[in-house]
Design a protein around this motif. Structure first.
Motif, short mmCIF file in Angstrom:
data_model
loop_
_atom_site.label_atom_id
_atom_site.label_comp_id
_atom_site.label_asym_id
_atom_site.label_seq_id
_atom_site.Cartn_x
_atom_site.Cartn_y
_atom_site.Cartn_z
N GLU A 194 0.83 -1.20 0.00
CA GLU A 194 0.00 0.00 0.00
C GLU A 194 0.88 1.26 0.00
O GLU A 194 0.54 2.27 -0.64
CB GLU A 194 -0.92 -0.02 1.21
CG GLU A 194 -1.97 1.06 1.13
CD GLU A 194 -2.91 1.03 2.32
OE1 GLU A 194 -2.86 0.07 3.10
OE2 GLU A 194 -3.68 2.00 2.46
N PHE A 197 1.89 2.11 -3.41
CA PHE A 197 0.81 2.79 -4.14
C PHE A 197 0.75 4.25 -3.74
O PHE A 197 0.60 5.14 -4.58
CB PHE A 197 -0.54 2.12 -3.84
CG PHE A 197 -0.86 0.97 -4.75
CD1 PHE A 197 -0.26 -0.27 -4.57
CD2 PHE A 197 -1.75 1.12 -5.80
CE1 PHE A 197 -0.54 -1.33 -5.40
CE2 PHE A 197 -2.05 0.06 -6.64
CZ PHE A 197 -1.45 -1.17 -6.45
N TYR A 209 -5.11 0.73 -4.17
CA TYR A 209 -4.63 -0.51 -3.55
C TYR A 209 -5.82 -1.35 -3.10
O TYR A 209 -5.88 -2.56 -3.34
CB TYR A 209 -3.74 -0.16 -2.36
CG TYR A 209 -3.21 -1.36 -1.62
CD1 TYR A 209 -2.14 -2.09 -2.13
CD2 TYR A 209 -3.78 -1.78 -0.42
CE1 TYR A 209 -1.65 -3.21 -1.46
CE2 TYR A 209 -3.31 -2.88 0.25
CZ TYR A 209 -2.24 -3.60 -0.26
OH TYR A 209 -1.77 -4.69 0.40
#
Length: 331
Positions: A194, A197, A209
């Motif tokens: 994450e 991202f 994500y």
DNA sequence: AACCAGGAAGTTC
DNA sequence: GAACTTCCTGGTT
């Protein structure tokens, strides 16, 4: 609304990013509604996500202010089972009973009544979960067909990733984010955290994500249940699918009003008359599907006009701008 | 400005 | 060759 969230517990537990879809604070995202005036501009507030709503207390007022990333466009009108769920007879529920949305905790009391209640509740949640997963699979199924990509992100090439990103941009009216994910395959994408991202797009990283995570989770769920799910196996068997015709593409958009009614909708379904509400959007979606970045409504409409002499689409008798008619509607 | 109609030539499969 | 795509001229809303 919290029906969905309760039913998604399994998905959510398997998908750490999903919580961020629910809890992250990003600019409002518009959710497709047939009438633009009634669309919900959703932003999350803490009170909106607290699981304080009873199954029996659900009404349309509970819908506001809730961000439903993937299940967002489900409306009672278009999903009769939602209505049915609100009618599920609960076994003599005490007034103001609330349902915790966290995973079912072990029953603490041994009272036979509350045990029965909790069993009924679990069954209810299980039913909802099954239906929600079904809806997720259907939505992924549709997107796969329209984009001509595999359901499993791990199978995506760089181009598939770009298509998925472009589609997501358009579905949720996001700014252009696909360029910061260039040269990435689906496998690359899946191996990203994450934080990765967020590093690429600070504002929408968590959302993307989570969105990807839903696809992965949906894929897992689909793999578990695909033997009983014809639509899912269609996608798997047909991929890579045959080139799609424009009329099929338009029909597929029309068949998913909860996703696309803001850009194309039926005026008279029986007669096959439809209206393109957002010509630029439909053209862009068609361009994504056909890998034609320069597609616009001028060209798309020329293609539609090619159907006139073939007797596939025509202008209806009572015509209007952006209104067309399937000559032989088969629904 | 956006949409509509259709000719003509090019592209992709 | 089918099914578009691209470009175009000219007309309508």
């Amino acid at each position: 609304m919290f029906l969905f969230f309760s039913g998604l517990n399994t998905l959510r537990m398997e998908s750490p990013g999903y919580e961020h879809m629910l809890y992250s604070t990003h600019p409002p995202l518009y959710i497709s509604q047939p009438n633009p005036d009634t669309r919900m501009a959703c932003s999350l507030k803490e009170e909106d996500i607290k699981p304080t709503c009873s199954l029996l207390e659900i009404n349309e007022h509970n819908w506001s202010g809730v961000y439903m990333p993937y299940y967002d466009r489900l409306t009672i009108e278009e999903n009769p089972w939602l209505l049915r769920m609100t009618e599920v007879p609960a076994p003599a529920p005490p007034p103001f009973r609330t349902v915790d949305l966290s995973p079912p905790a072990p029953t603490q009391t041994q009272d036979p009544h509350s045990e029965m209640e909790s069993q009924a509740e679990e069954r209810c949640l299980e039913q909802v979960h099954t239906m929600v997963v079904g809806e997720v699979l259907k939505d992924i199924d549709t997107a796969c067909k329209l984009l001509n990509i595999a359901p499993d992100p791990m199978d995506w090439t760089c181009m598939h990733v770009q298509k998925w990103l472009l589609w997501t941009e358009h579905l949720y009216r996001l700014p252009q984010i696909s360029m910061v994910f260039q040269e990435l395959t689906g496998s690359n994408l899946c191996s990203m955290t994450e934080a990765d991202f967020r590093q690429r797009t600070s504002q929408f990283g968590d959302m993307l994500y989570a969105h990807l995570d839903i696809w992965r989770s949906g894929n897992k769920a689909g793999s578990k249940g695909k033997c009983d799910d014809d639509s899912w196996s269609d996608v798997v068997c047909n991929y890579p699918s045959q080139p799609i015709h424009l009329w099929q593409f338009l029909r597929d958009l029309l068949r998913k009003p909860h996703n696309y009614s803001r850009c194309i909708r039926w005026l008279n379904k029986e007669k096959g008359i439809f209206k393109i509400e957002d010509s630029a959007h439909v053209a862009r979606l068609w361009g994504i599907r056909k890998n034609r970045p320069a597609m616009n409504y001028d060209k798309l409409s020329r293609s539609i006009r090619q159907y006139y002499k073939k007797g596939i689409i025509r202008k209806p008798d009572v015509s209007g701008r952006l209104v067309y008619q399937f000559v032989h509607p088969v629904w």
